[in-house]
Design a protein around this motif. Structure first.
Motif, short mmCIF file in Angstrom:
data_model
loop_
_atom_site.label_atom_id
_atom_site.label_comp_id
_atom_site.label_asym_id
_atom_site.label_seq_id
_atom_site.Cartn_x
_atom_site.Cartn_y
_atom_site.Cartn_z
N ASP A 180 16.36 71.39 -11.43
CA ASP A 180 14.94 71.58 -11.16
C ASP A 180 13.83 71.39 -12.40
OD1 ASP A 180 15.28 72.40 -8.59
OD2 ASP A 180 15.48 74.69 -8.93
N VAL A 181 14.53 71.67 -13.61
CA VAL A 181 13.72 71.47 -14.74
C VAL A 181 13.81 70.15 -14.93
CG1 VAL A 181 13.63 72.06 -17.25
CG2 VAL A 181 14.18 73.73 -15.77
N TRP A 182 14.89 69.38 -14.95
CA TRP A 182 15.18 67.96 -15.17
C TRP A 182 14.32 67.37 -14.25
CZ3 TRP A 182 20.49 65.81 -16.33
CH2 TRP A 182 20.50 64.62 -16.77
N TRP A 233 11.28 68.24 -12.63
CA TRP A 233 10.01 68.36 -12.84
C TRP A 233 9.78 67.68 -14.01
CZ3 TRP A 233 5.95 69.50 -9.99
CH2 TRP A 233 6.13 70.21 -8.88
#
Length: 529
Positions: free
Chosen positions: A405-407, A409
């Protein structure tokens, strides 16, 4: 089981043949060898949409659905026979080995984890209820013919429910994988190792995510695929400049309306965002093209209005028929050009300021002045953090998914910053319009009142789908394009996340079979408050 495999191969060949014929009719030739089956499936579903809806609205019988389906499938053999050489050439190549391996994997996972649950699934049980019905009363998914198509599959499988579920799931997964391969191949990435890594990621992480296994045959899964296909088609249209590509968009819209009610809002969102971009770019005939894209939407809305008020439905149909028949006439066309010039001159003022402000004010009025229709602003935080809604923005199920998810976004921000080409700017405008209008909490009250909370929540798929996922990962890759060590780290992280996320997703699969689906009883909790 052999019969399921034979039926799956036949459906794939039929879809590829129809898609190959459709691309030939539109004179669309790609610079890479693409699978046409996704467009073939979209065309087939679009035809079913046009033919099923009148039968549903006027409460026809299951026998009528069965006859229409058989006629369409028999007629579909004609384009397959005309393109059988190209169909064989495309399907019998090394690229197809990726799909075969992924289908074998997904079939094994489905048999191991999902069969028992899916045979008791509400949507599947509804499909069974429609079989041999003398009068169709559609309540589970209004005006969506996909459950009826599932009923036809169950009937064709001689009421063998396990085989029917397996066939529908594997067919959906196969088309999704073909679509993902087309997305990756269209970028013609120079680095073969990264291209392989991205294919591995798109097939075994995006396609084989938990709810896409256990609920693979659901209309919601097809809705996600057709959302990605519509955005990809618009992207290719702007990138190549080939005008014939745009005529695939209304076909995909028709297919989306066939599978899920939320696609009505998704189609309107895509057209709205395209309007903002096309008017800003001052593209000629933009308004004409946008009205063409809305053809299946107007057809759907006519029958939707029919179920509520026949007078307004006839009035709506009369206006639409007159407009579409006369828009090529000089007088109407001249008026459209004048309207287009006005929209080009004030595009941002109209689409980014005025229209969102109307919905913002409408939400405020509903909240404070119309009893029983407003939603307190404090509930928006609860709504957006709800598992079924946040799943579209942060589809996490374990720690690997949180990293992804971090990647994801991060890739969005990188993509937005590097969006200089016309087609990339279109995707950027799409994201901005979604933030300013469609997922703006201050506008949400009026939007949700019109569409319903469940439909509104499903529309979040326009932000993250198989195509946009691939776009953002390519954007991150280009940051390290000239750094060998950076490329290695990126590729190893993708493989590591794919393998670990894939394994951990299925070790706990029975605990969260529907992690990505919108459940009506849960979404309406906020509505009830």
């Amino acid at each position: 089981m052999t019969f399921v495999v034979i039926a799956l191969i036949a459906l794939v060949f039929l879809s590829e043949g129809i898609g190959r014929w459709l691309l030939h009719v539109l004179k669309y030739e790609t610079e890479y060898a693409m699978y046409a089956a996704p467009y073939g499936t979209a065309f087939l579903f679009c035809i079913f949409c046009l033919l099923y809806i009148p039968i549903m609205v006027f409460h026809g019988s299951f026998g009528g659905i069965l006859i229409v389906t058989m006629i369409v499938l028999a007629a579909s053999m004609i384009p397959l026979m005309r393109t059988w050489r190209q169909t064989f050439h495309i399907l019998f190549r090394a690229r197809t080995l990726y799909i075969i391996m992924a289908v074998v994997l997904i079939g094994g996972l489905f048999l191991k984890y999902g069969m028992t649950s899916m045979l008791q699934d509400n949507e599947f049980l509804q499909m069974i209820d429609y079989i041999n019905a003398a009068s169709l009363q559609i309540s589970f998914s209004p005006l969506q013919g996909f459950p009826l198509a599932g009923s036809v599959v169950i009937w064709a499988m001689n009421m063998n429910n396990a085989y029917a579920v397996l066939l529908m799931s594997l067919y959906a997964a196969t088309i999704g994988m073909m679509m993902s391969l087309n997305f990756v191949d269209s970028f013609q990435l120079p680095n073969p190792w990264f291209r392989f890594t991205l294919i591995f990621f798109s097939l075994f992480y995006c396609t084989c995510y938990s709810w896409k296994i256990v609920a693979a045959f659901h209309g919601a899964n097809w809705c996600l695929y057709f959302t990605a296909l519509a955005i990809y088609t618009a992207y290719r249209w702007l990138k190549t400049g080939k005008e014939n590509i745009k005529y695939l968009i209304p076909i995909v819209f028709g297919a989306g309306l066939f599978v899920h009610e939320a696609y009505l809002m998704i189609a309107i969102e895509i057209v709205y965002c395209l309007a903002v971009f096309l008017f800003h770019e001052q593209k000629i005939r933009s308004l004409y093209d946008l009205t063409t894209f809305l053809l299946p939407v107007t057809f759907y809305l006519f029958f939707w209005i029919c179920t509520r008020n026949i007078f307004w439905a006839i009035l709506f149909a009369t206006v639409c028929i007159i407009f579409y028949l006369r828009r090529n006439k000089h007088k109407i066309y001249h008026k459209m050009i004048q309207a287009e010039d006005y929209l080009i001159a004030y595009d941002h003022l109209i689409f980014v300021v005025i229209i969102p402000s109307v919905f913002l004010i409408g939400t405020f009025i509903l909240r404070f002045f119309v009893k029983g229709y407003g939603i307190e602003y404090s509930y928006y935080i609860s709504y957006f953090s709800h598992r079924t809604v946040s799943g579209f923005l942060f589809p996490r199920g374990n720690y690997i998914d949180m990293v992804m998810d971090v990647w994801r976004w991060a890739g969005v921000f990188v993509f937005m910053r590097k969006a200089f080409r016309k087609e990339d700017r279109m995707i950027k405008d799409l994201g901005i319009c979604m933030l300013v209008f469609f997922i703006n909490p201050l506008c949400m009250g009026m939007l949700a009142q019109i569409t319903g909370l469940e439909t509104y929540a499903n529309a979040f798929e326009i932000i993250f789908n198989p195509f946009t996922d691939i776009l953002v990962f390519i954007a991150i890759y280009k940051l390290f394009e000239w750094t060998v060590i950076g490329q290695w780290v990126l590729e190893l992280c993708l493989v590591f996340a794919t393998v670990l996320g894939h394994v951990t997703s299925y070790t706990s699969l029975p605990m969260g079979l529907y992690s990505g689906l919108i459940q009506e009883n849960e979404v309406t909790e906020v509505q009830n408050k």
